[in-house]
Design an enzyme around this catalytic site. Structure first.
Site, PDB file in Angstrom:
ATOM      1  N   GLY A  10      -7.980  12.641  -2.116  1.00 29.80           N
ATOM      2  CA  GLY A  10      -6.725  12.956  -1.426  1.00 29.80           C
ATOM      3  C   GLY A  10      -6.822  12.463   0.008  1.00 29.80           C
ATOM      4  O   GLY A  10      -7.662  11.621   0.343  1.00 29.80           O
ATOM      5  N   ALA A  12      -7.953  13.808   2.699  1.00 34.45           N
ATOM      6  CA  ALA A  12      -9.201  14.065   3.414  1.00 34.45           C
ATOM      7  C   ALA A  12     -10.283  13.091   2.974  1.00 34.45           C
ATOM      8  O   ALA A  12     -10.940  12.450   3.809  1.00 34.45           O
ATOM      9  CB  ALA A  12      -9.640  15.511   3.179  1.00 34.45           C
ATOM     10  N   GLN A  43       5.669  16.545   0.649  1.00 35.00           N
ATOM     11  CA  GLN A  43       6.993  15.968   0.881  1.00 35.00           C
ATOM     12  C   GLN A  43       7.403  16.054   2.341  1.00 35.00           C
ATOM     13  O   GLN A  43       7.865  15.095   2.940  1.00 35.00           O
ATOM     14  CB  GLN A  43       8.040  16.741   0.068  1.00 35.00           C
ATOM     15  CG  GLN A  43       7.747  16.822  -1.400  1.00 35.00           C
ATOM     16  CD  GLN A  43       8.601  17.868  -2.107  1.00 35.00           C
ATOM     17  OE1 GLN A  43       9.134  18.762  -1.470  1.00 35.00           O
ATOM     18  NE2 GLN A  43       8.708  17.748  -3.418  1.00 35.00           N
ATOM     19  N   GLY A  44       7.247  17.263   2.915  1.00 37.67           N
ATOM     20  CA  GLY A  44       7.842  17.553   4.225  1.00 37.67           C
ATOM     21  C   GLY A  44       7.390  16.598   5.301  1.00 37.67           C
ATOM     22  O   GLY A  44       8.211  15.996   6.003  1.00 37.67           O
ATOM     23  N   GLY A  45       6.093  16.424   5.469  1.00 32.24           N
ATOM     24  CA  GLY A  45       5.598  15.511   6.477  1.00 32.24           C
ATOM     25  C   GLY A  45       4.335  16.004   7.134  1.00 32.24           C
ATOM     26  O   GLY A  45       3.630  16.854   6.599  1.00 32.24           O
ATOM     27  N   HIS A 224       4.636  29.716  -2.113  1.00 33.66           N
ATOM     28  CA  HIS A 224       5.945  29.165  -1.773  1.00 33.66           C
ATOM     29  C   HIS A 224       6.989  29.989  -2.510  1.00 33.66           C
ATOM     30  O   HIS A 224       6.849  30.243  -3.704  1.00 33.66           O
ATOM     31  CB  HIS A 224       6.025  27.690  -2.180  1.00 33.66           C
ATOM     32  CG  HIS A 224       7.200  26.994  -1.562  1.00 33.66           C
ATOM     33  ND1 HIS A 224       8.477  27.188  -2.003  1.00 33.66           N
ATOM     34  CD2 HIS A 224       7.290  26.148  -0.515  1.00 33.66           C
ATOM     35  CE1 HIS A 224       9.308  26.479  -1.258  1.00 33.66           C
ATOM     36  NE2 HIS A 224       8.608  25.839  -0.345  1.00 33.66           N
ATOM     37  N   ARG A 270       9.042  33.004   5.280  1.00 32.02           N
ATOM     38  CA  ARG A 270       8.632  32.625   3.930  1.00 32.02           C
ATOM     39  C   ARG A 270       7.960  33.764   3.154  1.00 32.02           C
ATOM     40  O   ARG A 270       8.282  34.017   1.996  1.00 32.02           O
ATOM     41  CB  ARG A 270       7.651  31.463   4.076  1.00 32.02           C
ATOM     42  CG  ARG A 270       7.484  30.630   2.860  1.00 32.02           C
ATOM     43  CD  ARG A 270       6.464  29.571   3.121  1.00 32.02           C
ATOM     44  NE  ARG A 270       7.068  28.249   3.211  1.00 32.02           N
ATOM     45  CZ  ARG A 270       6.383  27.116   3.110  1.00 32.02           C
ATOM     46  NH1 ARG A 270       5.091  27.141   2.940  1.00 32.02           N
ATOM     47  NH2 ARG A 270       6.976  25.953   3.179  1.00 32.02           N
ATOM     48  N   HIS A 327       0.682  27.932  -3.406  1.00 29.13           N
ATOM     49  CA  HIS A 327       1.038  26.675  -2.755  1.00 29.13           C
ATOM     50  C   HIS A 327      -0.099  26.083  -1.929  1.00 29.13           C
ATOM     51  O   HIS A 327      -0.390  24.902  -2.019  1.00 29.13           O
ATOM     52  CB  HIS A 327       2.253  26.945  -1.866  1.00 29.13           C
ATOM     53  CG  HIS A 327       2.855  25.734  -1.248  1.00 29.13           C
ATOM     54  ND1 HIS A 327       3.198  24.618  -1.970  1.00 29.13           N
ATOM     55  CD2 HIS A 327       3.188  25.456   0.045  1.00 29.13           C
ATOM     56  CE1 HIS A 327       3.725  23.708  -1.157  1.00 29.13           C
ATOM     57  NE2 HIS A 327       3.707  24.192   0.067  1.00 29.13           N
ATOM     58  N   GLU A 351      -8.286  20.690   2.162  1.00 29.28           N
ATOM     59  CA  GLU A 351      -7.875  22.049   1.767  1.00 29.28           C
ATOM     60  C   GLU A 351      -9.039  22.912   1.275  1.00 29.28           C
ATOM     61  O   GLU A 351      -9.008  24.137   1.410  1.00 29.28           O
ATOM     62  CB  GLU A 351      -6.775  21.958   0.690  1.00 29.28           C
ATOM     63  CG  GLU A 351      -6.077  23.284   0.488  1.00 29.28           C
ATOM     64  CD  GLU A 351      -4.809  23.187  -0.355  1.00 29.28           C
ATOM     65  OE1 GLU A 351      -4.175  22.113  -0.380  1.00 29.28           O
ATOM     66  OE2 GLU A 351      -4.462  24.192  -0.985  1.00 29.28           O
ATOM     67  N   ARG A 362      -0.660  29.347   7.069  1.00 30.02           N
ATOM     68  CA  ARG A 362      -0.603  27.968   7.588  1.00 30.02           C
ATOM     69  C   ARG A 362       0.758  27.671   8.187  1.00 30.02           C
ATOM     70  O   ARG A 362       1.796  28.006   7.603  1.00 30.02           O
ATOM     71  CB  ARG A 362      -0.868  27.007   6.424  1.00 30.02           C
ATOM     72  CG  ARG A 362      -0.609  25.567   6.741  1.00 30.02           C
ATOM     73  CD  ARG A 362      -0.634  24.746   5.476  1.00 30.02           C
ATOM     74  NE  ARG A 362       0.503  25.026   4.625  1.00 30.02           N
ATOM     75  CZ  ARG A 362       1.266  24.081   4.050  1.00 30.02           C
ATOM     76  NH1 ARG A 362       0.987  22.803   4.236  1.00 30.02           N
ATOM     77  NH2 ARG A 362       2.271  24.413   3.279  1.00 30.02           N
ATOM     78  N   SER A 367      -1.418  20.831   7.192  1.00 29.42           N
ATOM     79  CA  SER A 367      -2.590  20.619   6.322  1.00 29.42           C
ATOM     80  C   SER A 367      -2.939  19.148   6.172  1.00 29.42           C
ATOM     81  O   SER A 367      -4.122  18.798   6.128  1.00 29.42           O
ATOM     82  CB  SER A 367      -2.388  21.280   4.962  1.00 29.42           C
ATOM     83  OG  SER A 367      -1.057  21.222   4.567  1.00 29.42           O
ATOM     84  N   LEU A 368      -1.938  18.272   6.091  1.00 25.05           N
ATOM     85  CA  LEU A 368      -2.281  16.840   6.058  1.00 25.05           C
ATOM     86  C   LEU A 368      -3.024  16.484   7.347  1.00 25.05           C
ATOM     87  O   LEU A 368      -4.014  15.739   7.342  1.00 25.05           O
ATOM     88  CB  LEU A 368      -1.014  15.989   5.925  1.00 25.05           C
ATOM     89  CG  LEU A 368      -0.246  16.090   4.602  1.00 25.05           C
ATOM     90  CD1 LEU A 368       1.038  15.264   4.664  1.00 25.05           C
ATOM     91  CD2 LEU A 368      -1.089  15.620   3.421  1.00 25.05           C
TER      92      LEU A 368
END
Ligand SMILES: Cc1cc2nc3c(=O)[nH]c(=O)nc-3n(C[C@H](O)[C@H](O)[C@H](O)COP(=O)(O)OP(=O)(O)OC[C@H]3O[C@@H](n4cnc5c(N)ncnc54)[C@H](O)[C@@H]3O)c2cc1C
Length: 512
Positions: A10, A12, A43-45, A224, A270, A327, A351, A362, A367-368
């Protein structure tokens, strides 16, 4: 013998491979193909304080706030300052972030960020774009080994010296390496509802535990609120943005379930939304998203529309069935600020690692960034240690033992160690599935994979039982308040049992 064996491809794992010089021999092992990972689903960024007037200090403040008083302030400072530098460098080297006509990155804003700082690529395909970029720029010295599952970490004289691997044909072998890196990702598949990829089965936690490493913060699992769920099966995320556009959470009769729960209704934090949906499912019945009044749903949410369409759901006419799903895992294998675990020559990034930057919850799109920052730090650490270890004589052991995975483990995890936790349920899970050590080398590959699932579940359940308070994503009905006594304390698990560690919480405003 490889200089560096990276378990996981992934963000990392690939960033680490990318940061190491071509003079080294590097293996990147993945359980399935190169795109089966949580990274591919992101997806989000990715968050970075690149916008006008923004600053790493502000990003750090938001991160610490979201962490429910549990992140390590020094590590968060590393994340936000070094993360910004990495993003600037990737921009200059051509990673195709979405940009405006002037070539400046388009910035989105997500929950709990005080400003717009989310970069994205390919619209909602940020993770995939990162993978494509790294796969394209990685040189030949990196040997990619898809369909190679790591079954066990090989130890000699208290050091990690290699890995036992099963290839796609079912053959087992031992690969010796100078340094071994866990980049195995998350744990979502331990639960029956999840947003995660099929590879996210917590292998890294179990591998590290069996090697004697310390793990921490395992009780902190982020759920999530809205995973599309049909007949008990998860079918991907319905992003928060759909609620932001006005979709309601309703019961089968179309009545709103957030009424009286929180003044912000569907847009409450959330955790609160997730707990309300789960409570409703358990006490009353199914929950749906009513997105029927959203104009132009298809053009606003093309991938969600396609996903619904494939399941014969028309968001313009039908209610969308949703349930919270596992999630992101905040905790993991304890590392220092360079990615080193407590076992010599074994490291963890991404992760699977607990670097202390997420605390009990988080902040979205961090995390990315964590994967990039700590992979780069680890690369410099490995170069400073060097690659001068000698090979040992190691043979495969005979398979003599068997293990039967308890039935319905995912369902039991979801019911007893899910979003709404209680001491009785946690005790039951811990009694039924006690944390054990297995002499992995004597089990068949199939049984070892089941043992990894079992162990990862038991580790999380044990930590959730020990932390008798509620904080961030860890909610206990029997102790619903956050306790001062737990502030700054981590639950640490290892073969030696459990201990309570300390976390550096003091936040320095003096970041430049
Ligand atoms: C639906 C979804 C959306 C998300 N959106 C965002 C977002 O917008 N922004 C953000 O910052 N984060 C997001 N996240 C979280 C983020 O994607 C992950 O935390 C991150 O990508 C993890 O990267 P990683 O490299 O640690 O692990 P992964 O990308 O999951 O990779 C794990 C790798 O380990 C390999 N592996 C595992 N076990 C073994 C084994 N035993 N042997 C060999 N290989 C093994 C797998 O094959 C895989 O290659 C999202 C997550 C999900 C699920």
């Amino acid at each position: 013998m490889f200089d560096v064996c990276i378990i996981g491809g992934g963000i990392a794992g690939l960033m680490l491979a990318h940061c190491l010089p071509s003079s080294l021999s590097i293996a990147v092992l993945t359980k399935e193909d190169s795109f089966s990972s949580n990274t591919a689903l992101a997806q989000g960024g990715i968050a970075a304080s690149i916008g006008p007037g923004d600053h790493p200090t502000s990003h750090a403040t938001d991160t610490l706030f979201a962490s429910a008083g549990h992140a390590d302030a020094e590590r968060v400072k590393l994340l936000t300052t070094e993360g910004l530098a990495i993003i600037e460098s990737l921009l200059s080297r051509g990673l195709p972030f979405d940009a405006n006509q002037a070539g400046l990155p388009l910035l989105g804003r997500e929950a709990a960020h005080s400003t717009k700082r989310i970069l994205h690529a390919g619209g909602d395909q940020t993770g995939k774009m990162f993978l494509q970029y790294f796969l394209a720029v990685t040189d030949d010295h990196v040997k990619r080994l898809p369909y190679n599952s790591v079954l066990e970490l090989v130890l000699r004289d208290g050091q990690c010296v290699g890995v036992c691997v099963e290839d796609g044909q079912g053959n087992r072998s031992i690969i010796q390496d100078h340094h071994i890196v866990l980049a195995t990702g998350g744990i979502g598949q331990l639960y029956s509802q999840t947003s995660n990829s099929s590879v996210a089965t917590g292998d890294g936690l179990s591998l590290a535990f069996h090697a004697g490493a310390v793990l921490e913060d395992l009780e902190f699992v982020q759920f999530h609120p809205t995973v599309l769920t049909l007949n008990g099966k998860s079918h991907g995320l319905i992003s928060e943005a759909v609620r932001g556009e006005g979709a309601w959470l309703v019961n089968a009769d179309g009545q709103r379930i957030m009424t009286g729960v929180h003044p912000l209704m569907e847009l409450a934090p959330r955790d609160i939304v997730a707990r309300a949906i789960e409570w409703h499912w358990q006490q009353k019945g199914p929950v749906f998203l009513d997105a029927r009044k959203i104009q132009q749903f298809k053009s606003k949410f093309p991938s969600i529309f396609t996903n619904c369409h494939n399941l014969h759901i028309n968001p313009g006419q039908d209610l969308i069935p949703v349930r919270p799903g596992a999630h992101f895992h905040m905790g993991g294998v304890q590392t220092d600020e360079w990615g080193a675990t407590t076992v010599p020559r074994l490291y963890a990034i991404g992760e699977v690692a607990s670097t202390g930057v997420h605390g009990a919850n988080r902040l979205a799109s961090n995390s990315l960034l964590e994967g990039l920052v700590f992979a780069k730090r680890l690369a410099s650490k490995l170069l400073s240690i060097g690659f001068n270890f000698k090979e040992k004589e190691i043979h495969l052991a005979e398979v003599t033992k068997e293990f039967a995975l308890p039935a319905n483990l995912q369902v039991r995890m979801t019911k007893l160690v899910g979003i709404l936790r209680e001491v009785d349920k946690l005790q039951k899970f811990n009694t039924d599935f006690p944390l054990r050590w297995f002499d992995l080398q004597h089990y068949s590959s199939l049984h070892i994979k089941d043992i990894h699932r079992y162990t990862a579940c038991s580790l999380i359940a044990k930590a959730a039982l020990l932390r008798d308070e509620s904080r961030g994503a860890h909610y206990r009905r029997d102790t619903p308040e956050t306790s001062e006594q737990w502030t700054g304390k981590t639950v640490e698990l290892s073969l030696a049992g459990y201990t309570f560690g300390e976390r550096l919480l003091k936040y320095k405003e003096s970041m430049s």
